[in-house]
Design a protein around this motif. Structure first.
Motif, PDB file in Angstrom:
ATOM      1  N   PRO A   1       6.242  -3.930  -2.724  1.00 35.80           N
ATOM      2  CA  PRO A   1       4.989  -5.153  -2.612  1.00 35.80           C
ATOM      3  C   PRO A   1       5.605  -6.602  -2.288  1.00 35.80           C
ATOM      4  O   PRO A   1       4.821  -7.568  -2.119  1.00 35.80           O
ATOM      5  CB  PRO A   1       4.400  -5.185  -4.011  1.00 35.80           C
ATOM      6  CG  PRO A   1       5.424  -4.799  -4.867  1.00 35.80           C
ATOM      7  CD  PRO A   1       6.210  -3.679  -4.096  1.00 35.80           C
ATOM      8  N   PHE A   2       7.007  -6.705  -2.163  1.00 35.82           N
ATOM      9  CA  PHE A   2       7.537  -8.034  -2.005  1.00 35.82           C
ATOM     10  C   PHE A   2       7.960  -7.957  -0.509  1.00 35.82           C
ATOM     11  O   PHE A   2       8.440  -9.280   0.107  1.00 35.82           O
ATOM     12  CB  PHE A   2       8.674  -8.093  -2.907  1.00 35.82           C
ATOM     13  CG  PHE A   2       9.777  -6.812  -2.619  1.00 35.82           C
ATOM     14  CD1 PHE A   2      10.761  -6.976  -1.585  1.00 35.82           C
ATOM     15  CD2 PHE A   2       9.817  -5.960  -3.732  1.00 35.82           C
ATOM     16  CE1 PHE A   2      11.534  -5.893  -1.542  1.00 35.82           C
ATOM     17  CE2 PHE A   2      10.634  -4.889  -3.508  1.00 35.82           C
ATOM     18  CZ  PHE A   2      11.687  -4.926  -2.529  1.00 35.82           C
ATOM     19  N   ARG A   3       7.737  -6.959   0.265  1.00 35.77           N
ATOM     20  CA  ARG A   3       8.349  -6.995   1.613  1.00 35.77           C
ATOM     21  C   ARG A   3       7.152  -6.849   2.369  1.00 35.77           C
ATOM     22  O   ARG A   3       6.397  -6.187   2.341  1.00 35.77           O
ATOM     23  CB  ARG A   3       9.243  -5.520   1.609  1.00 35.77           C
ATOM     24  CG  ARG A   3       9.574  -5.287   3.027  1.00 35.77           C
ATOM     25  CD  ARG A   3      10.466  -3.847   3.251  1.00 35.77           C
ATOM     26  NE  ARG A   3      11.702  -4.132   2.326  1.00 35.77           N
ATOM     27  CZ  ARG A   3      12.646  -3.157   2.064  1.00 35.77           C
ATOM     28  NH1 ARG A   3      12.516  -2.392   2.575  1.00 35.77           N
ATOM     29  NH2 ARG A   3      14.035  -3.679   1.529  1.00 35.77           N
ATOM     30  N   VAL A   4       7.846  -7.451   3.895  1.00 33.11           N
ATOM     31  CA  VAL A   4       6.807  -7.251   5.120  1.00 33.11           C
ATOM     32  C   VAL A   4       7.708  -6.894   6.331  1.00 33.11           C
ATOM     33  O   VAL A   4       8.867  -7.471   6.346  1.00 33.11           O
ATOM     34  CB  VAL A   4       6.356  -8.504   5.661  1.00 33.11           C
ATOM     35  CG1 VAL A   4       5.465  -8.576   6.902  1.00 33.11           C
ATOM     36  CG2 VAL A   4       5.252  -9.126   4.496  1.00 33.11           C
TER      37      VAL A   4
ATOM     38  N   HIS B   1       0.891  -1.201   0.196  1.00 30.10           N
ATOM     39  CA  HIS B   1      -0.121   0.105  -0.016  1.00 30.10           C
ATOM     40  C   HIS B   1       0.816   1.238   0.031  1.00 30.10           C
ATOM     41  O   HIS B   1       2.117   1.481   0.704  1.00 30.10           O
ATOM     42  CB  HIS B   1      -1.100   0.088   1.310  1.00 30.10           C
ATOM     43  CG  HIS B   1      -1.758  -1.218   1.310  1.00 30.10           C
ATOM     44  ND1 HIS B   1      -3.063  -1.305   0.656  1.00 30.10           N
ATOM     45  CD2 HIS B   1      -1.668  -2.487   1.952  1.00 30.10           C
ATOM     46  CE1 HIS B   1      -3.657  -2.362   0.663  1.00 30.10           C
ATOM     47  NE2 HIS B   1      -2.792  -3.231   1.499  1.00 30.10           N
ATOM     48  N   PRO B   2       0.188   2.259  -0.675  1.00 26.95           N
ATOM     49  CA  PRO B   2       1.371   3.497  -0.883  1.00 26.95           C
ATOM     50  C   PRO B   2       1.572   4.199   0.609  1.00 26.95           C
ATOM     51  O   PRO B   2       0.873   3.992   1.618  1.00 26.95           O
ATOM     52  CB  PRO B   2       0.228   4.497  -1.600  1.00 26.95           C
ATOM     53  CG  PRO B   2      -0.614   3.526  -2.278  1.00 26.95           C
ATOM     54  CD  PRO B   2      -0.908   2.502  -1.156  1.00 26.95           C
ATOM     55  N   LEU B   3       2.835   4.702   0.561  1.00 32.32           N
ATOM     56  CA  LEU B   3       3.613   5.492   1.641  1.00 32.32           C
ATOM     57  C   LEU B   3       3.776   7.049   1.261  1.00 32.32           C
ATOM     58  O   LEU B   3       4.247   6.885   0.062  1.00 32.32           O
ATOM     59  CB  LEU B   3       4.768   4.653   2.155  1.00 32.32           C
ATOM     60  CG  LEU B   3       4.461   3.057   2.609  1.00 32.32           C
ATOM     61  CD1 LEU B   3       5.740   2.345   2.690  1.00 32.32           C
ATOM     62  CD2 LEU B   3       3.724   3.283   4.082  1.00 32.32           C
ATOM     63  N   PRO B   4       3.652   7.826   2.305  1.00 33.51           N
ATOM     64  CA  PRO B   4       3.948   9.096   1.839  1.00 33.51           C
ATOM     65  C   PRO B   4       5.530   9.482   1.445  1.00 33.51           C
ATOM     66  O   PRO B   4       5.685  10.513   0.663  1.00 33.51           O
ATOM     67  CB  PRO B   4       3.402   9.922   2.912  1.00 33.51           C
ATOM     68  CG  PRO B   4       3.726   8.853   3.954  1.00 33.51           C
ATOM     69  CD  PRO B   4       3.419   7.506   3.682  1.00 33.51           C
ATOM     70  N   TYR B   5       6.393   8.728   2.063  1.00 34.36           N
ATOM     71  CA  TYR B   5       8.113   9.169   1.725  1.00 34.36           C
ATOM     72  C   TYR B   5       8.645   8.380   0.803  1.00 34.36           C
ATOM     73  O   TYR B   5      10.012   8.479   0.749  1.00 34.36           O
ATOM     74  CB  TYR B   5       8.470   9.407   3.066  1.00 34.36           C
ATOM     75  CG  TYR B   5       7.855  10.522   3.900  1.00 34.36           C
ATOM     76  CD1 TYR B   5       7.666  11.945   3.335  1.00 34.36           C
ATOM     77  CD2 TYR B   5       7.073  10.215   4.888  1.00 34.36           C
ATOM     78  CE1 TYR B   5       7.229  12.761   4.174  1.00 34.36           C
ATOM     79  CE2 TYR B   5       6.147  11.225   5.674  1.00 34.36           C
ATOM     80  CZ  TYR B   5       6.459  12.523   5.257  1.00 34.36           C
ATOM     81  OH  TYR B   5       5.712  13.455   5.974  1.00 34.36           O
TER      82      TYR B   5
END
Length: 400
Positions: free
Chosen positions: A279-282, A270-274
């Protein structure tokens, strides 16, 4: 559903009966032989495939002297099969006949029509160049089963056949030379070959193949967890897990401080501001945390690294196997989230104390960990097993 046929023709004779028994016991989908009498002894729980004269599927590197029922031994039934007649030997479910030209393929297709000889006919082709590749694509579209031996190790020709036969009703069976190749063939283009033709050297190979075929990931029953406290606990080491797969928007991995319960940690889909999405990461949690992998086995996040396998879990409980590309261990401020399940069980999670770290709530709702409040609901998984070295074990164990 993927399946396997066991090819008896190259099995060493001393191992033959054990391999036959293992194939039946392990419920292999089919058994392939040039010996109609042998096939006639098998139960109808397996597809009994009789190889017609001239059809050879030997994988390069095998010793011809290892054959258990010689390729040049063709009984009366096999000769009749070559002539397009239904074999008289009982217990034959399918004929396997080689084709090398369009005319031969057309003849095989005609045998499968209602007016044909009666016994279904499968085709075998060796793919070694563009002509045989195109012919194999035609076979996959026309026959109930098409067995293909690819001469080259690259899986590009298999990809081409799979794409060409996407809408076909027939099944594609790929000849493999080992269990490792079988696992690869089943994953090509995600769909993979419908089946494989495998020559075991022993009964152990058959049972190993059965385990490979059963290697699916479970549907999990997720629980609703209620937040009871959130607190800053100071500096510690947290782990980001970078996988080799894209996560869906409602997917993540299960992480928890205790082996009895896990929280569904969201991927950075999901989009982040900075920063851009990854999409492969947790951003998974502190290094002591458990995470759930395939086969109901847990690992500490500190143990996860390149090549590890984990479960990607959706908000509806669906799962799939994902491979870890790398894990990043870095010191960051940490936040402890304590929740309880409906049965009162404590489920705890320690994560990086930062707004962009997220967990999932019911319905796949995305929740920033720094904005959680008492009473908020999260998605989690409650495990009934205690753990020892990541494996379920029935012993007393209390985690605090």
């Amino acid at each position: 559903m993927r399946f396997a046929w066991i090819d008896l023709r190259e099995v060493p004779r001393p191992q033959l009966q054990a391999v036959v028994d293992a194939a039946v016991h392990a419920r292999m989908a089919g058994v392939v032989s040039a010996d109609a009498e042998l096939l006639g002894t098998l139960p109808p729980t397996v597809t009994r495939v009789l190889v017609a004269e001239g059809t050879a599927t030997t994988v390069p590197g095998r010793k011809p002297g290892d054959r258990s029922d010689k390729g040049d031994k063709v009984d009366k039934e096999s000769k009749e099969a070559k002539d397009g007649k239904e074999p008289k030997a009982p217990g034959i479910d399918l004929l396997l006949r080689k084709f090398t030209t369009q005319e031969e393929l057309d003849a095989l297709a005609a045998d499968n029509r209602p007016a044909g000889p009666g016994t279904p006919v499968a085709g075998y082709i060796g793919v070694r160049d563009d002509r045989t590749l195109r012919l194999s694509c035609s076979g996959a579209m026309a026959l109930p089963y098409t067995v293909i031996h690819f001469a080259d190790p690259t899986k590009i020709p298999l990809e081409i056949v799979l794409a060409a036969a996407e809408s076909a009703e027939g099944k594609l069976v790929t000849v493999v030379d080992g269990l490792e190749e079988a696992a690869i063939v089943f994953d090509v283009l995600e769909r993979g070959s419908d089946g494989i033709l495998f020559t075991p050297r022993s009964a152990d190979d058959v049972f190993a193949l059965a385990r490979l075929l059963e290697a699916t990931t479970p549907q999990l029953e997720l629980s609703t967890l209620t937040v009871e406290s959130i607190r800053h606990v100071g500096l510690g080491d947290r782990v980001c897990v970078d996988t080799c797969s894209h996560f869906e928007e409602d997917e993540g991995i299960l992480v928890g401080s205790y082996s009895s319960g896990f929280v569904l940690c969201c991927s950075e889909t999901h989009p982040l501001p900075y920063m851009p999405t990854r999409p492969f990461r947790v951003n998974a949690g502190a290094l002591h945390s458990y995470t759930l992998g395939p086969d109901n086995r847990t690992n500490y996040l500190s143990e996860v690294g390149s090549g590890s396998a984990l479960l990607a879990v959706g908000a509806d409980g669906r799962t799939r196997r994902v491979v870890v590309g790398r894990a990043k261990l870095e010191s960051r401020p940490l936040l402890e989230i304590r929740t309880h399940a409906e049965d009162g069980r404590l489920v705890s999670l320690t994560v990086q104390d930062d707004w962009h770290v997220r967990v999932l709530g019911p319905g796949g709702k995305v929740l920033n960990v720094t904005e959680l409040q008492k009473g908020d609901e999260l998605l989690g998984y409650l495990a009934t097993d205690k753990r020892h070295v990541g494996l379920p074990i029935g012993e007393f164990c209390k985690e605090v």
